[in-house]
Design a protein around this motif. Structure first.
Motif, short mmCIF file in Angstrom:
data_model
loop_
_atom_site.label_atom_id
_atom_site.label_comp_id
_atom_site.label_asym_id
_atom_site.label_seq_id
_atom_site.Cartn_x
_atom_site.Cartn_y
_atom_site.Cartn_z
N TYR A 81 6.79 8.64 -17.77
CA TYR A 81 6.42 8.41 -16.36
C TYR A 81 6.66 9.72 -15.64
CZ TYR A 81 6.67 3.28 -16.89
OH TYR A 81 6.46 1.99 -17.26
N PHE A 107 7.60 10.30 -7.23
CA PHE A 107 7.30 8.99 -7.84
C PHE A 107 8.59 8.48 -8.49
CE2 PHE A 107 5.67 6.83 -11.83
CZ PHE A 107 5.29 5.65 -11.19
N THR A 108 8.83 7.16 -8.37
CA THR A 108 10.12 6.62 -8.83
C THR A 108 10.18 6.33 -10.33
OG1 THR A 108 9.28 4.45 -8.20
CG2 THR A 108 10.76 5.54 -6.62
N PHE A 131 6.39 -0.71 -20.25
CA PHE A 131 5.18 -0.32 -19.54
C PHE A 131 5.06 -1.03 -18.19
CE2 PHE A 131 3.58 -0.19 -24.15
CZ PHE A 131 4.03 1.11 -24.32
N ALA A 143 4.06 -0.10 -13.63
CA ALA A 143 3.55 0.73 -12.53
C ALA A 143 2.09 0.45 -12.19
CB ALA A 143 3.76 2.23 -12.77
N PRO A 158 -1.15 -2.92 -12.79
CA PRO A 158 -1.42 -4.22 -13.40
C PRO A 158 -1.98 -4.06 -14.81
CG PRO A 158 -2.51 -4.00 -11.25
CD PRO A 158 -1.99 -2.64 -11.63
N TRP A 159 -1.56 -4.92 -15.72
CA TRP A 159 -2.12 -4.91 -17.08
C TRP A 159 -2.04 -6.31 -17.62
CZ3 TRP A 159 1.40 -4.24 -21.69
CH2 TRP A 159 2.74 -4.31 -21.35
N ASP A 219 6.88 -5.60 -20.13
CA ASP A 219 6.40 -5.31 -18.77
C ASP A 219 7.57 -5.04 -17.84
OD1 ASP A 219 4.79 -5.13 -16.54
OD2 ASP A 219 4.41 -7.28 -16.37
N TYR A 265 8.43 -4.13 -13.82
CA TYR A 265 7.78 -4.14 -12.52
C TYR A 265 8.71 -3.56 -11.46
CZ TYR A 265 6.24 -6.09 -8.02
OH TYR A 265 5.88 -6.23 -6.70
N LEU A 286 8.59 -1.48 -7.19
CA LEU A 286 7.87 -0.68 -6.21
C LEU A 286 8.89 0.18 -5.46
CD1 LEU A 286 6.74 -2.97 -3.27
CD2 LEU A 286 8.01 -3.82 -5.20
N SER A 287 8.44 1.36 -5.09
CA SER A 287 9.38 2.33 -4.53
C SER A 287 10.06 1.78 -3.28
CB SER A 287 8.69 3.65 -4.24
OG SER A 287 7.46 3.45 -3.62
N THR A 319 4.57 -7.08 -0.33
CA THR A 319 4.21 -6.13 -1.40
C THR A 319 2.71 -6.00 -1.60
OG1 THR A 319 4.16 -7.84 -3.10
CG2 THR A 319 6.29 -6.76 -2.71
N ASP A 326 1.26 -7.65 -3.73
CA ASP A 326 1.05 -8.06 -5.12
C ASP A 326 0.91 -9.58 -5.19
OD1 ASP A 326 1.18 -5.49 -6.19
OD2 ASP A 326 3.37 -5.53 -6.15
N CYS A 362 1.58 -9.79 -12.70
CA CYS A 362 0.80 -9.67 -11.46
C CYS A 362 -0.70 -9.79 -11.75
CB CYS A 362 1.02 -8.31 -10.82
SG CYS A 362 2.57 -8.16 -9.97
N LYS A 368 -1.07 6.24 -13.11
CA LYS A 368 -1.74 4.97 -12.85
C LYS A 368 -3.25 5.15 -13.02
CE LYS A 368 1.75 3.81 -9.40
NZ LYS A 368 2.29 2.55 -8.92
O1 DLL Z 1 5.02 1.99 -9.61
C1 DLL Z 1 7.42 1.80 -9.67
C2 DLL Z 1 7.38 1.64 -11.15
C3 DLL Z 1 7.50 2.76 -11.94
C4 DLL Z 1 7.28 0.39 -11.73
C5 DLL Z 1 7.50 2.63 -13.34
C6 DLL Z 1 7.29 0.24 -13.11
C7 DLL Z 1 7.39 1.36 -13.89
P1 DLL Z 1 4.99 2.44 -6.67
O2 DLL Z 1 4.33 3.72 -7.02
O3 DLL Z 1 5.60 2.29 -5.32
O4 DLL Z 1 6.16 2.13 -7.65
O5 DLL Z 1 3.92 1.31 -6.90
C8 DLL Z 1 4.25 -0.04 -6.76
O6 DLL Z 1 2.62 -0.70 -8.42
O7 DLL Z 1 3.43 -2.89 -5.70
C9 DLL Z 1 2.36 -2.98 -7.91
O8 DLL Z 1 1.14 -3.09 -7.21
C10 DLL Z 1 2.20 -1.94 -8.99
N1 DLL Z 1 3.06 -2.26 -10.14
C11 DLL Z 1 4.25 -1.75 -10.48
N2 DLL Z 1 4.69 -2.29 -11.64
C12 DLL Z 1 3.75 -3.19 -12.02
C13 DLL Z 1 3.62 -4.08 -13.12
C14 DLL Z 1 6.06 1.98 -9.01
N3 DLL Z 1 4.51 -4.16 -14.10
C15 DLL Z 1 3.07 -0.92 -7.07
N4 DLL Z 1 2.52 -4.88 -13.15
C16 DLL Z 1 3.43 -2.38 -7.01
C17 DLL Z 1 1.60 -4.83 -12.17
C18 DLL Z 1 2.72 -3.19 -11.05
N5 DLL Z 1 1.66 -4.00 -11.14
#
Ligand code: DLL
Length: 417
Positions: free
Chosen positions: A119, A124-125, A195, A197, A199-200, A218, A220, A222-223, A285, A287, A308, A408
């Motif tokens: 990642y 980015f988190t 995995f 960040a 949707p899958w 999976d 999940y 969000l920052s 969110t 989501d 999601c 992403k």
């Molecule tokens: O994506 C944090 C993250 C990093 C999660 C690494 C998992 C792994 P943001 O960039 O703020 O943070 O985006 C958050 O990404 O509201 C969802 O829409 C989507 N998202 C994150 N994880 C999932 C997942 C990171 N496992 C936004 N399945 C969230 C579906 C996801 N969507």
């Protein structure tokens, strides 16, 4: 849990009221004094927070503590306008490392593992979030960050990585690259993928598991809420367990904002009760998912969220029909002739919305015979029509012709905008 959440919510609400003018105004509007909050059951009467509220208070307007107490700042770069900023105290970073450590343990990852974190490291988190959780469980960390696929493969094989953490779309690309670079299966020690960040679908999970011979989980997050580690899948693969001692979920109807009962699909909303620097009250969110509170077969009682469906912002309305990219993905990934790469193009022609789906065919099914390719195209056409309820133009494209994403994936091109 209920008692603990209630106690923490009361403390958090007072902290917000005392330190954040935005929240003080919101509480006053509904005639609430922080002392009025005694139970988590009152959450439904409290105001929401949206991404726009974060932008309006850019950069530090929602922080409850002066910058001198902030240990780290992350930010997500929106496609337009100002980035969304989040701050952490040292105590917040500790909570974050703890929930990611729990997540990794939930997938069976332990101190003997070597985790390749692909990642992105930076604002980015994903990168730093996984990093500190992996260190906390005592694993060996390879902080390679995103991109540079050749180096990823070299580190993966030379350093005996047993866990791969990246977006599912990049995992699919790495899996193909392992094959196309002729790397032998015995040189790959990977056993688990973490995995998230984006949707899958479960169908993409199967494709990745076949490509790399791993178990894919999976993660999940969000920052705004904390980053990765808000929820995680256990080995039962029946939803992600939410760490509800820190993040309290609700599901609402995104139109009416009414609270929905467990089991109904709606917009996921989080209240953080333990974070100090930037706690959030009922954060929307966008989501879409549903909650299940039944005890899981793994023994955990933490509430689960279903995979999601997508983000309400990603929903396409084509000729009046609501479509999520994940529905297209689940049809395509069930077919043995496709690769995990596709693209959805939406256009408006003569005032009518049209949907075109570019489907990448794998090496073994790509053929010179029009009859064979037309057979595949027709099957996809029928399956898409029965899944979506509308027809789409299906265009088969040759192996390796669709753009690969390191972070992403951007699978939808909406030319109507
Ligand atoms: O994506 C944090 C993250 C990093 C999660 C690494 C998992 C792994 P943001 O960039 O703020 O943070 O985006 C958050 O990404 O509201 C969802 O829409 C989507 N998202 C994150 N994880 C999932 C997942 C990171 N496992 C936004 N399945 C969230 C579906 C996801 N969507």
């Amino acid at each position: 849990m209920h008692k603990m959440q209630s106690k923490e919510l009361a403390v958090m609400a007072k902290r917000m009221y005392d330190n954040v003018p935005f929240y003080r105004e919101k509480f006053k509007e509904i005639g609430f004094e922080p002392g009025d909050i005694k139970s988590i059951d009152q959450l439904k009467d409290l105001p929401f927070t949206t991404k726009n509220d974060l932008r309006d208070n850019y950069p530090f307007g929602l922080f409850t503590t002066p910058q001198s107490n902030i240990a780290r700042i992350h930010a997500s770069s929106g496609t337009t306008g100002k980035p969304t900023v989040v701050g952490y105290t040292h105590a917040d970073l500790e909570i974050w490392a703890e929930v990611v450590a729990r997540s990794l343990s939930m997938a069976g990852i332990h101190s003997g593992d070597t985790i390749q974190i692909a990642y992105g490291y930076g604002p980015f988190t994903g990168g730093l979030g996984l990093h500190y959780g992996a260190e906390k469980i005592g694993a060996t960390v390879i902080p390679i960050s995103v991109g540079n696929t050749k180096k990823q493969l070299q580190f993966m094989t030379d350093f005996n990585a047993t866990v791969l953490a990246c977006t599912p779309s990049y995992a699919a690309h790495l899996g193909e690259s392992i094959r196309s670079n002729g790397i032998s299966e015995k040189d790959i020690k990977l056993r688990i993928g973490v995995f998230g960040a984006e949707p899958w679908t479960n169908e993409l999970r199967c494709q990745i598991e076949q490509l790399i011979k791993i178990k894919a989980y999976d993660i999940y997050g969000l920052s705004e809420v904390i980053g990765p580690g808000v929820s995680m899948e256990c080995p039962c693969h029946c939803g992600n367990h939410i760490f509800e001692d820190h993040f309290i979920p609700e599901i609402i109807n995104p139109e009416t904002l009414e609270l929905l009962p467990d089991g109904e699909i709606g917009e996921l909303v989080f209240t953080t009760v333990s974070k100090v620097a930037m706690p959030l009250l009922r954060y929307r969110t966008r989501d879409l998912t549903r909650l299940c509170r039944e005890k899981c077969d793994c023994g955990r009682t933490l509430v689960r969220m279903e995979k999601c469906l997508g983000r309400s912002d990603d929903m396409l309305i084509i000729r009046g029909v609501n479509i999520f990219p994940s529905q297209v993905e689940s049809v395509l990934m069930e077919m043995s002739e496709t690769t995990p790469h596709y693209q959805i193009i939406v256009r408006r022609e003569n005032n009518l919305d049209t949907l075109e789906i570019l489907v990448e065919i794998d090496e073994k099914s790509w053929s010179d015979s029009i009859r064979e390719l037309e057979g595949i195209r027709r099957r996809i056409d029928q399956n898409i029509k029965s899944m979506l309820g509308i027809s789409a133009k299906i265009r088969l494209v040759e192996p390796n012709s669709i753009e690969r994403w390191e972070g992403k994936a951007k699978r939808v091109i909406d030319q109507r905008k």
